[in-house]
Design an enzyme around this catalytic site. Structure first.
Site, PDB file in Angstrom:
ATOM      1  N   HIS A 307     -20.134 -76.861  10.332  1.00 43.88           N
ATOM      2  CA  HIS A 307     -21.608 -76.270  10.029  1.00 43.88           C
ATOM      3  C   HIS A 307     -22.353 -77.302   9.609  1.00 43.88           C
ATOM      4  O   HIS A 307     -22.017 -78.378   9.190  1.00 43.88           O
ATOM      5  CB  HIS A 307     -21.313 -75.424   9.032  1.00 43.88           C
ATOM      6  CG  HIS A 307     -22.275 -74.395   8.637  1.00 43.88           C
ATOM      7  ND1 HIS A 307     -23.328 -74.621   7.969  1.00 43.88           N
ATOM      8  CD2 HIS A 307     -22.391 -73.095   9.246  1.00 43.88           C
ATOM      9  CE1 HIS A 307     -24.257 -73.437   8.137  1.00 43.88           C
ATOM     10  NE2 HIS A 307     -23.679 -72.504   8.626  1.00 43.88           N
ATOM     11  N   ASP A 364     -17.757 -67.593  11.580  1.00 44.33           N
ATOM     12  CA  ASP A 364     -17.090 -67.114  13.052  1.00 44.33           C
ATOM     13  C   ASP A 364     -15.563 -67.087  13.407  1.00 44.33           C
ATOM     14  O   ASP A 364     -15.251 -66.696  14.184  1.00 44.33           O
ATOM     15  CB  ASP A 364     -18.055 -67.630  14.115  1.00 44.33           C
ATOM     16  CG  ASP A 364     -19.469 -67.323  13.959  1.00 44.33           C
ATOM     17  OD1 ASP A 364     -19.759 -66.298  13.902  1.00 44.33           O
ATOM     18  OD2 ASP A 364     -20.403 -68.018  14.311  1.00 44.33           O
TER      19      ASP A 364
END
Ligand code: CMC
Length: 429
Positions: A307, A364
């Site tokens: 991320h 996700d």
């Protein structure tokens, strides 16, 4: 703004203001730097650039903190509803009962889409990706509501546009699903709550009564809350950027949907399941796939890992992982890719490559396994992300408009050919 930053360029000192946020985050305000010194700042991918100040979402990537309007994501996910969180994001405060009822009522009122819109769906190719359809349909809404194109319209009209958008997106998403199956469209049932109504439009049939499963609705509610905003990410920045030219809200959100579709952003949830399936079909040799992800000559990445901002853990991923276990257990679903996901996570988290780069599972990684368990097809996973992110996009757009932010227009450092003269084609090699 009492602190100052001093920057020395070509031997000259320049003092720049320092902006401090409510959580102590600091920024050097470089807006006047070019006028003072001739320099701009350069930051590919805006890795260290604040594009705005914002009072919507606080995120501390080092500590794994995420709060909407000051409320921790863990509390909202456990106790709130998606509609209540939408109100919070848009208005800054949690609603009282009357405000919530009114908000919900306004959204219910607008849940139908114009009958002519249904015809659009018939002309998409059979295998059209639902994100392409959603982006096109949301943009098309602006043609049905031309007043939305007036940036100076009264605030009541703006409010109506917001209600329409929140109300119609689930209807459009469900129509695209039904159209793909060749099934009749289900009209919204305004007796139902937001999440329940979406499930009814997706999985109901005119020939039978569809009873919404409480566990499914609750899992979906949690997922939508977890996706509802994430400050200045790629799609929210796109919405703000497009909106800053005073383009209408439908078009700005349509652009946000396009940005979200990419596999490095929201499209990663589809990629994760496809990756887990590919690993399974390939014999579940996890080491091989982890090595592929580490190999710089191999374009493969471990989707659902890493991320830009979270460098410790993604608090959304932690909640989703637990929800995933709970939902599958409650529904009695035994999905073999969940085991692969768990093992992959375990291997990656012990691997120096991932440790050094601070790569952890993101939102996700496990969400797709829940979507799958509740019957959402893989190609619609990113549509689910878009439904969740919608109130965040609108809140970001609204803040940008209310703060009267200028049109977004970055600068560049030109690296192309310097001035040269045009030559006639006959003189060229
Ligand atoms: N698998 C393997 N290596 C990775 C991964 C990954 N998933 N993510 C990052 N790296 C490596 C990358 O190659 C780089 O290595 P090096 O320093 O040796 O060049 C290093 O880690 C830093 O990565 P980066 O690409 O410079 O980091 P970024 O901040 O530009 O990108 C990211 C962040 C999310 C795009 C990236 O981690 C990624 O591509 N992840 C996979 C896609 C994904 O899951 N996206 C969903 C993000 S969360 C949902 C959302 O908000 O959209």
């Amino acid at each position: 703004m009492s602190e100052k930053a001093t920057i020395i360029l070509d031997g000259k000192s320049y003092e720049l203001p320092v902006f401090v946020g409510s959580e102590g985050e600091k920024a050097i305000d470089i807006a006047k730097l070019r006028d003072m010194s001739g320099y701009i700042t350069l930051d590919f991918g805006y890795k260290n650039t604040g594009a705005t100040t914002s009072a919507i979402t606080f995120l501390d990537g080092e500590e794994g903190i995420l709060r909407y309007r000051g409320y921790p994501i863990e509390q909202l996910a456990a106790k709130s509803s998606f509609i209540e969180v939408s109100y919070l994001l848009l208005n800054g405060e949690l609603p009282n009962q009357r405000q919530l009822d009114e908000f919900q009522g306004n959204i219910r009122y607008h849940s139908l889409v114009h009958e002519d819109m249904k015809r659009f769906f018939e002309f998409f190719p059979n295998n059209a990706h639902p994100m392409g359809i959603l982006s096109a349909m949301v943009n098309s809404l602006s043609t049905f509501y031309p007043k939305s194109q007036d940036p100076h319209r009264p605030s009541k009209d703006v409010e109506r546009t917001i209600f329409r958008l929140i109300a119609k997106m689930p209807t459009l998403a469900a129509i695209s699903y039904k159209n793909n199956l060749g099934h009749p469209y289900m009209y919204p049932d305004n007796k139902l709550g937001y999440v329940e109504n979406f499930l009814h439009m997706m999985f109901g049939m005119p020939t039978e009564d569809y009873v919404v499963d409480k566990d499914v609705a609750s899992a979906l509610n949690t997922l939508l809350i977890l996706h509802a905003d994430h400050e200045q990410n790629c799609s929210a920045s796109t919405v703000r950027m497009v909106g800053s030219s005073q383009a209408n809200l439908y078009s700005a959100v349509s652009a946000g949907i396009a940005a979200l579709w990419g596999p490095l952003h929201g499209g990663a949830n589809q990629e994760v399941i496809e990756m887990l399936e590919a690993i399974r079909n390939d014999g579940s040799d996890l080491e091989k796939w982890v090595n592929k992800a580490k190999d710089k000559n191999d374009p493969f990445r471990l989707f659902g890992f890493g991320h830009r901002v979270y460098k410790n853990f993604d608090p959304r991923a932690q909640i989703i992982k637990k929800a995933c276990d709970d939902v599958l257990k409650k529904m009695g679903v035994n999905d073999p890719v969940l085991d692969i996901a768990r093992q992959l996570e375990e291997i990656a988290l012990k691997d120096d490559y991932f440790i050094e780069r601070k790569l952890y599972p993101n939102v996700d990684f496990y969400s797709g396994i829940i979507y799958r368990a509740i019957g959402i097809p893989t190609r619609m996973f990113t549509v689910m992300f878009a439904l969740g992110r919608l109130p965040g996009w609108i809140a970001q757009w609204k803040e940008m408009v209310e703060n009267k932010e200028p049109i977004g227009r970055p600068r560049q450092i030109y690296t192309g050919a310097v001035n040269r003269s045009y030559t006639a084609i006959k003189d060229r090699k």
